[in-house]
Design a protein around this motif. Sequence first.
Motif, PDB file in Angstrom:
ATOM      1  N   ASP A   1       0.879  -1.169   0.000  1.00 48.11           N
ATOM      2  CA  ASP A   1       0.000   0.000   0.000  1.00 48.11           C
ATOM      3  C   ASP A   1       0.918   1.221   0.000  1.00 48.11           C
ATOM      4  O   ASP A   1       1.579   1.516   0.991  1.00 48.11           O
ATOM      5  N   LEU A   2       0.976   1.918  -1.139  1.00 51.52           N
ATOM      6  CA  LEU A   2       1.954   3.010  -1.284  1.00 51.52           C
ATOM      7  C   LEU A   2       1.654   4.198  -0.378  1.00 51.52           C
ATOM      8  O   LEU A   2       2.502   5.062  -0.203  1.00 51.52           O
ATOM      9  N   ASP A   3       0.459   4.254   0.180  1.00 52.34           N
ATOM     10  CA  ASP A   3       0.197   5.322   1.140  1.00 52.34           C
ATOM     11  C   ASP A   3       0.885   5.029   2.468  1.00 52.34           C
ATOM     12  O   ASP A   3       1.045   5.906   3.299  1.00 52.34           O
ATOM     13  N   ALA A   4       1.283   3.757   2.659  1.00 56.88           N
ATOM     14  CA  ALA A   4       1.855   3.382   3.945  1.00 56.88           C
ATOM     15  C   ALA A   4       3.331   3.011   3.867  1.00 56.88           C
ATOM     16  O   ALA A   4       4.057   3.129   4.844  1.00 56.88           O
ATOM     17  N   ALA A   5       3.781   2.544   2.709  1.00 55.37           N
ATOM     18  CA  ALA A   5       5.156   2.023   2.627  1.00 55.37           C
ATOM     19  C   ALA A   5       5.674   2.203   1.215  1.00 55.37           C
ATOM     20  O   ALA A   5       4.925   2.530   0.306  1.00 55.37           O
ATOM     21  N   TRP A   6       6.975   1.973   1.049  1.00 59.09           N
ATOM     22  CA  TRP A   6       7.572   2.043  -0.284  1.00 59.09           C
ATOM     23  C   TRP A   6       8.508   0.862  -0.456  1.00 59.09           C
ATOM     24  O   TRP A   6       9.249   0.514   0.459  1.00 59.09           O
ATOM     25  N   PRO A   7       8.493   0.205  -1.622  1.00 56.61           N
ATOM     26  CA  PRO A   7       9.322  -0.988  -1.800  1.00 56.61           C
ATOM     27  C   PRO A   7      10.809  -0.647  -1.886  1.00 56.61           C
ATOM     28  O   PRO A   7      11.173   0.449  -2.288  1.00 56.61           O
ATOM     29  N   GLU A   8      11.647  -1.610  -1.527  1.00 60.92           N
ATOM     30  CA  GLU A   8      13.104  -1.447  -1.600  1.00 60.92           C
ATOM     31  C   GLU A   8      13.573  -1.663  -3.028  1.00 60.92           C
ATOM     32  O   GLU A   8      14.249  -2.649  -3.311  1.00 60.92           O
ATOM     33  N   LEU A   9      13.189  -0.796  -3.930  1.00 55.91           N
ATOM     34  CA  LEU A   9      13.595  -0.982  -5.326  1.00 55.91           C
ATOM     35  C   LEU A   9      14.354   0.258  -5.781  1.00 55.91           C
ATOM     36  O   LEU A   9      13.956   1.376  -5.472  1.00 55.91           O
ATOM     37  N   THR A  10      15.457   0.030  -6.509  1.00 54.85           N
ATOM     38  CA  THR A  10      16.172   1.176  -7.078  1.00 54.85           C
ATOM     39  C   THR A  10      16.603   0.815  -8.489  1.00 54.85           C
ATOM     40  O   THR A  10      16.506  -0.340  -8.889  1.00 54.85           O
ATOM     41  N   ASP A  11      17.078   1.812  -9.212  1.00 55.04           N
ATOM     42  CA  ASP A  11      17.664   1.580 -10.525  1.00 55.04           C
ATOM     43  C   ASP A  11      16.660   0.972 -11.515  1.00 55.04           C
ATOM     44  O   ASP A  11      16.996   0.101 -12.306  1.00 55.04           O
ATOM     45  N   ILE A  12      15.417   1.464 -11.455  1.00 58.65           N
ATOM     46  CA  ILE A  12      14.358   0.982 -12.353  1.00 58.65           C
ATOM     47  C   ILE A  12      14.377   1.836 -13.622  1.00 58.65           C
ATOM     48  O   ILE A  12      14.384   3.059 -13.555  1.00 58.65           O
ATOM     49  N   ASP A  13      14.372   1.187 -14.795  1.00 62.54           N
ATOM     50  CA  ASP A  13      14.470   1.917 -16.068  1.00 62.54           C
ATOM     51  C   ASP A  13      13.155   2.529 -16.532  1.00 62.54           C
ATOM     52  O   ASP A  13      13.140   3.497 -17.286  1.00 62.54           O
ATOM     53  N   LEU A  14      12.028   1.923 -16.118  1.00 62.54           N
ATOM     54  CA  LEU A  14      10.723   2.447 -16.526  1.00 62.54           C
ATOM     55  C   LEU A  14       9.735   2.261 -15.390  1.00 62.54           C
ATOM     56  O   LEU A  14       9.508   1.127 -14.933  1.00 62.54           O
ATOM     57  N   VAL A  15       9.202   3.369 -14.884  1.00 64.97           N
ATOM     58  CA  VAL A  15       8.121   3.292 -13.896  1.00 64.97           C
ATOM     59  C   VAL A  15       6.842   3.688 -14.617  1.00 64.97           C
ATOM     60  O   VAL A  15       6.777   4.751 -15.248  1.00 64.97           O
ATOM     61  N   TRP A  16       5.840   2.821 -14.539  1.00 61.44           N
ATOM     62  CA  TRP A  16       4.572   3.011 -15.251  1.00 61.44           C
ATOM     63  C   TRP A  16       3.474   3.183 -14.198  1.00 61.44           C
ATOM     64  O   TRP A  16       3.341   2.350 -13.307  1.00 61.44           O
ATOM     65  N   ALA A  17       2.704   4.257 -14.263  1.00 65.19           N
ATOM     66  CA  ALA A  17       1.612   4.483 -13.300  1.00 65.19           C
ATOM     67  C   ALA A  17       0.364   4.875 -14.080  1.00 65.19           C
ATOM     68  O   ALA A  17       0.225   6.032 -14.491  1.00 65.19           O
ATOM     69  N   ALA A  18      -0.515   3.909 -14.324  1.00 66.38           N
ATOM     70  CA  ALA A  18      -1.705   4.164 -15.134  1.00 66.38           C
ATOM     71  C   ALA A  18      -2.948   4.180 -14.259  1.00 66.38           C
ATOM     72  O   ALA A  18      -3.238   3.202 -13.567  1.00 66.38           O
TER      73      ALA A  18
END
Length: 292
Positions: A119-136
């Motif tokens: 739930d992005l309102d509560a937490a954020w994943p441990e991800l880095t170095d992503i080439d494409l973030v898609w939010a539709a």
Amino acid sequence: MTTQHSPEHGHHHHGGNHGNHHDHQHSNEQGMAEMLDLDAQLIKDHLQEIFAWTAGHQPGPSTILDLGAGTGTGTLGLARTFPEAGVVALDQSEFMLGRLAGKVKSLGLEERVSTLQVDLDAAWPELTDIDLVWAASSMHHMSEPASVYDRIAGTLSADGLLVVVEMDAFPRYLPRDLGFGTPGLEERCHAAAGSAKWNAHPDWAGPIREAGMEVVDQRTFGYAIEEDQKLVARAAHRWLSRMRDSLKDDLATAYLHALEVLLDDRDPRSVLARTDLSMRGSRTVWAARIAR
């Protein structure tokens, strides 16, 4: 359960109020999932244009993150568009991700596509170095979009691209004059939904810039689908029933009556018996990179 779902896709990301009845939530999510999958069938070509536009800006990403993946229309479209990439589908709904995982398995994509429940309102994943973030159709559900954009900027690789997709308005299905009742039923419903604070259709250019990114391109893609009347009628029926259930206190009796006629499968004037439907709408897409 709040009624602020996106009418087409994306799944809401509000924290909190998830109803006390798991069954109620489940049937709500199931209805939502079916609507997403039906829409995905209808707007395939429209989405394909957006995937191709994305590939024009970011030809060979090796890592992709789909924020608010829902039943995976974007996830699977991205996996097809970028056959070399690994894709992480993130959503807060276990039900939606379960449905997505089933599709991934049946398509033999387990090696490349994984799911992550957050739930992005509560937490954020441990991800880095992503080439494409898609939010539709997901950003307008965040309780604090500004902080989500900050996190996205920290998650992108140096040459990474963010693509945000939002619907510009509710989809339209009906002719203005139905042959009965007062013309303009759909406009009236949309106005009522708007004042009932259904989805806003925000302009994200400002918040993207405030998070230290620059908008490199912005485009609006329209669509009008009439070929498959049976599918369009099913989508219209589903959408109009949501309108009726959510707006029954906000619409004049005459309009409610017209909705009942359209939704009554036994009535020859019902939406399922019509041949003059078309699904019309548009989406605006922003592409952004970390400002140099």
